[in-house]
Motif scaffolding. Structure first.
Motif, PDB file in Angstrom:
ATOM      1  N   THR A 218      11.052  91.820  -6.854  1.00 33.68           N
ATOM      2  CA  THR A 218       9.697  92.282  -7.883  1.00 33.68           C
ATOM      3  C   THR A 218       8.478  92.648  -7.020  1.00 33.68           C
ATOM      4  O   THR A 218       7.684  93.320  -7.341  1.00 33.68           O
ATOM      5  N   ILE A 219       8.293  92.224  -5.712  1.00 34.82           N
ATOM      6  CA  ILE A 219       7.256  92.502  -4.885  1.00 34.82           C
ATOM      7  C   ILE A 219       7.517  93.805  -3.844  1.00 34.82           C
ATOM      8  O   ILE A 219       6.739  94.603  -3.958  1.00 34.82           O
ATOM      9  N   ALA A 220       8.764  93.818  -3.452  1.00 43.40           N
ATOM     10  CA  ALA A 220       9.315  94.769  -2.538  1.00 43.40           C
ATOM     11  C   ALA A 220       9.256  96.056  -3.270  1.00 43.40           C
ATOM     12  O   ALA A 220       8.697  97.205  -2.792  1.00 43.40           O
ATOM     13  N   SER A 221       9.542  96.038  -4.383  1.00 41.85           N
ATOM     14  CA  SER A 221       9.502  97.343  -5.626  1.00 41.85           C
ATOM     15  C   SER A 221       8.114  98.100  -5.751  1.00 41.85           C
ATOM     16  O   SER A 221       8.111  99.098  -5.982  1.00 41.85           O
ATOM     17  N   GLN A 222       7.170  97.241  -5.187  1.00 42.13           N
ATOM     18  CA  GLN A 222       5.938  97.657  -5.837  1.00 42.13           C
ATOM     19  C   GLN A 222       5.156  97.960  -4.625  1.00 42.13           C
ATOM     20  O   GLN A 222       3.811  98.187  -4.356  1.00 42.13           O
ATOM     21  N   LEU A 223       5.695  97.896  -3.394  1.00 36.30           N
ATOM     22  CA  LEU A 223       5.024  98.410  -1.994  1.00 36.30           C
ATOM     23  C   LEU A 223       5.781  99.623  -1.664  1.00 36.30           C
ATOM     24  O   LEU A 223       6.753 100.425  -2.079  1.00 36.30           O
ATOM     25  N   ALA A 224       5.072 100.213  -0.742  1.00 35.67           N
ATOM     26  CA  ALA A 224       5.547 101.723  -0.271  1.00 35.67           C
ATOM     27  C   ALA A 224       6.871 101.448   0.326  1.00 35.67           C
ATOM     28  O   ALA A 224       7.247 100.846   0.756  1.00 35.67           O
TER      29      ALA A 224
END
Length: 425
Positions: A218-224
């Motif tokens: 959920t976090i990794a998908s919202q990072l570059a």
């Protein structure tokens, strides 16, 4: 024999004895044994971090650990702390997980970090974890039981179309508890070193593709990053890392700067200025975790399901550890619980009417369901005359061949109410 002659004879005998003991004086003295090569420091510099990881796992056996993930922002510092014990040889581990998130952070970011519990606001900020070779067992701080996920159970997010849940990355590969910097050290190369008292500190580079192992999806998908599929992301540069190793060649500390992941256009993390991870290991060889989770344990395979599968009258908890809004624990109503389901409503195969109309249909259907429901069920609501509902979005409406709604009441165990998806009778 005179006294002088006796002394000369004694001296000669002693000399002969010494010669016999030393093997004589004619040959060269035996060579000294070569110094033992250090299992880590004696190897090539670029391999020493990797070798220290393997030595810590094989020779250290077990350890205590504390891992922090920190988001820096002008609005404050959000920190997730995971601490516990690891048994490398036995493949087991235990940990407590705790988030500290500033109130000033946006609701969108809080949802990503904590998850969201329907009718309750944000998910639990704390929980406990036990991992062995077969199971990952989780207990939220607000629960009086553990959920035991088998390898085929904890990815139940696939049933909702929302992807894997937040527990995935907590099953590690380099250690039982995942999501720590240990996951990336096997792909880390030292570029320089400084010597300390008995040990060394390395400046190193960690391959950036491990971000999918270090962070919840959920976090990794919202990072570059370039999405490679299968949860992998390719970055242009490796992460800068510092790693400290003691004189035995065991890792004691690691710190990585993940800030280059920031910058994705439209990301909820647009106000975050830095992302860092830090790991400390101690008690190496003396910190074996407990053999199993203690207390009531419920099998997740028979307990965790989508909210759309829960029968009317059943009771649920919204804290499954997965941070997936559609997943609940279907538990006996004799236990304290977050809510009771009043009805499951299907809208048939009609075309998607739009977001506003879909919500309106669900509200009307659940108002009728609330009025028809047993007084024993509605009487559990912590706000008298209030019911809650969830409804299909466009994607799920099309996927399921029609819309649906689930109607429920939130019980007094819940707190910090959500807004929007509730109505009064």
């Amino acid at each position: 024999m005179t006294r002088r002659t006796a002394r000369l004879a004694a001296a000669l005998a002693a000399a002969l004895l010494l010669t016999a003991c030393t093997g004589g004086g004619d040959g060269p003295a035996p060579a000294a044994a070569p110094p033992t090569k250090h299992p880590v420091f004696g190897e090539k510099l670029e391999r020493q971090v990797f070798l220290a990881l393997r030595r810590t796992q094989k020779e250290g056996g077990n350890a205590r650990f504390t891992q922090t993930l920190t988001f820096e922002s002008a609005k404050g510092r959000a920190v997730r702390t995971v601490s516990g014990r690891l048994d490398f040889a036995g493949g087991t581990g235990e940990a407590t997980i705790r988030w500290q998130v500033p109130e000033a952070y946006s609701e969108e970011v809080k949802d990503l970090l904590l998850g969201r519990a329907p009718g309750q606001g944000h998910g639990d900020a704390a929980g406990r974890l036990h991992v062995d070779g077969q199971h990952l067992t989780y207990r939220a701080d607000t629960s009086d039981y553990w959920l035991r996920y088998g390898r085929a159970d904890y990815d139940t997010g696939r049933a909702t179309g929302q992807g894997p849940g937040a527990l995935d990355h907590l099953r590690g590969t380099e250690a039982a508890v995942g999501g720590t910097l240990l996951e990336g050290l096997s792909g880390t190369e030292a570029v320089s070193r400084s010597d300390g008292t008995g040990g060394r500190t390395y400046r190193a580079e960690m391959t950036s593709t491990v971000s999918a192992l270090l962070l919840p999806d959920t976090i990794a998908s919202q990072l570059a990053g370039e999405d490679l599929g299968f949860g992998l992301y390719r970055e242009k540069k490796p992460f800068p890392v510092t790693v400290t190793v003691d004189g035995r060649g065991m890792i004691t500390h690691a710190r990585a700067d993940l800030s280059q992941l920031l910058g994705k256009k439209g990301s909820p993390f647009r106000d975050v200025t830095a992302v860092r991870m830090e790991l400390a290991l101690s008690g190496i060889g003396t910190s074996k975790p407990s053999a199993a989770a203690e207390g009531t344990v419920l099998p997740a395979g028979r307990t965790v399901r989508t909210v759309w599968e829960v029968e009317a009258g059943h009771c649920v908890d919204f804290t499954t550890g997965q941070q997936n809004v559609e997943l609940v624990a279907d538990i006996p109503c004799s236990r304290t619980h977050d809510g009771r389901v009043l009805a499951q409503v299907s809208f048939g195969g009609s075309a998607y009417p739009g977001a506003s109309a879909a919500k309106g249909q669900a509200r009307d259907a659940c108002r009728r369901a609330y009025r028809r429901a047993s007084a024993d069920w509605t009487g559990e609501a912590d706000e008298k005359g209030t019911y809650w509902f969830m409804w299909s979005d466009e994607r799920s409406w099309r996927r399921d061949g029609g819309g649906r709604a689930v109607c429920y009441v939130v019980t007094p165990k819940g707190a910090d109410r959500d807004s929007g998806a509730r109505d009064a009778s």
